[in-house]
Write an enzyme that holds these catalytic residues in place. Structure first.
Site, PDB file in Angstrom:
ATOM      1  N   PRO A   1      72.535 -50.123  44.475  1.00 44.69           N
ATOM      2  CA  PRO A   1      72.924 -49.252  43.387  1.00 44.69           C
ATOM      3  C   PRO A   1      72.369 -47.818  43.634  1.00 44.69           C
ATOM      4  CG  PRO A   1      71.496 -51.138  42.700  1.00 44.69           C
ATOM      5  CD  PRO A   1      71.699 -51.401  44.081  1.00 44.69           C
TER       6      PRO A   1
ATOM      7  N   GLU B   1      65.953 -58.935  44.162  1.00 44.13           N
ATOM      8  CA  GLU B   1      65.461 -57.489  43.947  1.00 44.13           C
ATOM      9  C   GLU B   1      66.223 -56.620  45.181  1.00 44.13           C
ATOM     10  OE1 GLU B   1      63.884 -56.271  41.189  1.00 44.13           O
ATOM     11  OE2 GLU B   1      64.524 -58.265  40.697  1.00 44.13           O
TER      12      GLU B   1
ATOM     13  N   ARG C   1      92.992 -51.081  52.094  1.00 39.25           N
ATOM     14  CA  ARG C   1      94.257 -50.269  51.464  1.00 39.25           C
ATOM     15  C   ARG C   1      94.404 -49.071  52.373  1.00 39.25           C
ATOM     16  NH1 ARG C   1      96.104 -51.121  46.764  1.00 39.25           N
ATOM     17  NH2 ARG C   1      96.742 -48.995  46.409  1.00 39.25           N
TER      18      ARG C   1
ATOM     19  N   ASP D   1      97.565 -42.411  46.033  1.00 39.34           N
ATOM     20  CA  ASP D   1      96.790 -43.247  44.964  1.00 39.34           C
ATOM     21  C   ASP D   1      95.862 -42.132  44.072  1.00 39.34           C
ATOM     22  OD1 ASP D   1      97.313 -45.896  45.290  1.00 39.34           O
ATOM     23  OD2 ASP D   1      95.594 -46.149  46.759  1.00 39.34           O
TER      24      ASP D   1
HETATM   25  N1  ADE Z   1      73.863 -54.172  44.408  1.00 34.82           N
HETATM   26  C1  ADE Z   1      73.597 -54.256  43.329  1.00 34.82           C
HETATM   27  N2  ADE Z   1      74.118 -53.510  42.415  1.00 34.82           N
HETATM   28  C2  ADE Z   1      74.966 -52.526  43.049  1.00 34.82           C
HETATM   29  C3  ADE Z   1      75.908 -51.552  43.108  1.00 34.82           C
HETATM   30  N3  ADE Z   1      76.130 -50.854  41.782  1.00 34.82           N
HETATM   31  N4  ADE Z   1      76.229 -50.902  44.184  1.00 34.82           N
HETATM   32  C4  ADE Z   1      76.298 -51.624  45.331  1.00 34.82           C
HETATM   33  N5  ADE Z   1      75.541 -52.586  45.561  1.00 34.82           N
HETATM   34  C5  ADE Z   1      74.869 -53.312  44.454  1.00 34.82           C
END
Ligand code: ADE
Length: 229
Positions: free
Chosen positions: A95, A122, A160, A175
């Site tokens: 993330p 985690e 794609r 797109d």
């Molecule tokens: N793993 C957990 N959340 C994620 C996200 N938002 N983007 C990429 N990998 C992730």
């Protein structure tokens, strides 16, 4: 050119459905994609094949071990990890990585060799990010339960863009967020019936005037972008 795309995951079966999905099956058939899904656990040492461990310093959750990821990369590519990183893009899904915008998708689709590392729990030991990967991708500022769903988004969006991925009548060139649309969202689409419950199709689309249609679409795309550029 073929994109050799490897996904390394603790849950390879989650990707089974992707094989039959149209862009992936098409691109594979056209020779522009070679997708492999590899099991991280195959490379875990010891009888118990443990891939994760408790975090140093304490705290909730488990962390994927750096030695397991290193063994996986060196085992899969039969080369020292420094050579692996010199030859291919190795991207951790996290993330806190680079946001997967259209330009990032285009960049990844232009590679010849890409490996996606899916974390769980985690996430990975920080040394995976620091020494075993040369990219980090996020599909958005929220936390998923693992990298698998994120990797699927990357694989689909990248595929794609590959030759032969889309049907004859389709094109990724217009797109949403594409260069052709100046990075803006795509214009709205309508099909039959011409009117439904009093909701009409915009008359310009029925006019047969291609110039007017093109102008209307551009305007709609700009409106969606919330700009008058
Ligand atoms: N793993 C957990 N959340 C994620 C996200 N938002 N983007 C990429 N990998 C992730």
């Amino acid at each position: 050119m073929t994109l050799e795309l490897d996904v390394v995951t603790l849950f390879p079966h989650q990707f089974d459905w992707m094989r039959g999905s149209r862009p992936i099956a098409n691109a594979t058939g056209a020779g522009s994609l070679h997708l492999r899904v590899l099991d991280l656990r195959d490379h875990a040492p010891g009888r118990h094949r443990q891939v994760d461990d408790a975090p140093y310093g304490g705290g909730a959750g488990m962390v994927i071990r750096v030695d397991v990821v290193c063994a996986a990369l060196e085992g899969i590519y039969a080369a020292p990890v420094a050579d692996v990183l010199a030859e291919r893009r190795v991207a951790v899904l996290t993330p806190v990585g680079r946001q997967l915008h259209d330009e990032v998708v285009t960049e990844l689709a232009g590679l010849e060799r890409l490996t996606l590392l899916c974390g769980r729990y985690e996430g990975f030991d920080q040394r995976v990010h620091d020494h075993l990967a040369n990219d980090a991708i996020s599909v958005g500022p929220y936390v998923l339960s693992g990298g698998e769903v994120a990797a699927m988004a990357v694989v689909d969006a990248v595929t794609r863009k590959l030759p032969g991925a889309l049907g004859r009548d389709e094109s990724h060139l217009e797109d949403s967020f594409s260069e052709a649309l100046g990075g803006r969202p795509e214009y709205p689409h309508y099909t039959r019936p011409e009117e439904f419950r009093g909701w009409p199709v915009p008359p310009v689309l029925l006019s047969g005037d291609h110039g007017e249609v093109a102008r209307w679409r551009e305007e709609q795309s700009r409106l969606r972008a919330g700009s008058n550029l």
